[in-house]
Design an enzyme around this catalytic site. Sequence first.
Site, PDB file in Angstrom:
ATOM      1  N   ASP A 123     -17.663 -10.863  18.407  1.00 14.01           N
ATOM      2  CA  ASP A 123     -18.174  -9.491  18.472  1.00 14.01           C
ATOM      3  C   ASP A 123     -19.553  -9.520  19.120  1.00 14.01           C
ATOM      4  O   ASP A 123     -20.291 -10.503  18.984  1.00 14.01           O
ATOM      5  CB  ASP A 123     -18.275  -8.885  17.072  1.00 14.01           C
ATOM      6  CG  ASP A 123     -16.912  -8.584  16.461  1.00 14.01           C
ATOM      7  OD1 ASP A 123     -15.985  -8.232  17.223  1.00 14.01           O
ATOM      8  OD2 ASP A 123     -16.779  -8.695  15.238  1.00 14.01           O
ATOM      9  N   ASP A 141     -11.713  -4.211  19.939  1.00 11.10           N
ATOM     10  CA  ASP A 141     -11.868  -3.295  18.804  1.00 11.10           C
ATOM     11  C   ASP A 141     -11.959  -1.846  19.284  1.00 11.10           C
ATOM     12  O   ASP A 141     -11.371  -0.944  18.680  1.00 11.10           O
ATOM     13  CB  ASP A 141     -13.138  -3.629  18.009  1.00 11.10           C
ATOM     14  CG  ASP A 141     -13.111  -5.006  17.377  1.00 11.10           C
ATOM     15  OD1 ASP A 141     -12.012  -5.547  17.145  1.00 11.10           O
ATOM     16  OD2 ASP A 141     -14.198  -5.543  17.114  1.00 11.10           O
TER      17      ASP A 141
END
Length: 167
Positions: A123, A141
């Site tokens: 991330d 995401d």
Amino acid sequence: MTSVRPNALPWLVLSVLVIVLDQLTKWWVLTSLPEYTAIPVIEGFWNWYRTYNTGAAFSFLSDAGGWQKYVFVVLAVAISGLLGWWLRQTRRSDWKSALPYSLVIGGALGNVIDRLLHGHVVDFIQWHWRDHYWPAFNVADSAIVVGAIGIALFGLLAPRPQPAATK
């Protein structure tokens, strides 16, 4: 449900584009950004921040000991398979179904690649306001969230079939 011809399977090209963009951005992150160091993009709102998630959304089950990696891989592949089957049943012109299905498939498989290659998801997008931080996320995401919103929104707003008039 019978297969619709021409079906929406060509929309899987969008899934592939999501996967490619996701993996390219994660490669950039892994080769260019230091770990756990905020690099402001828009001061006070948006940072690049390389971090890792062994869990699911919002680090759900991230401390589970490792078994969750396999559960999330199987779950993502199963959901992607189901959505692919639904694409096969969908008319190619039905973009309100095909677009969100394709986004979710691409995002889910992008994160599966991370789990299989690294054991976690990379991330790097961090949004915040003052001391309130949204959990870091990535391109995959984002595709999953936009796709899920599309599925819910278009599903809720879709016209309902009218019951056949009784004679």
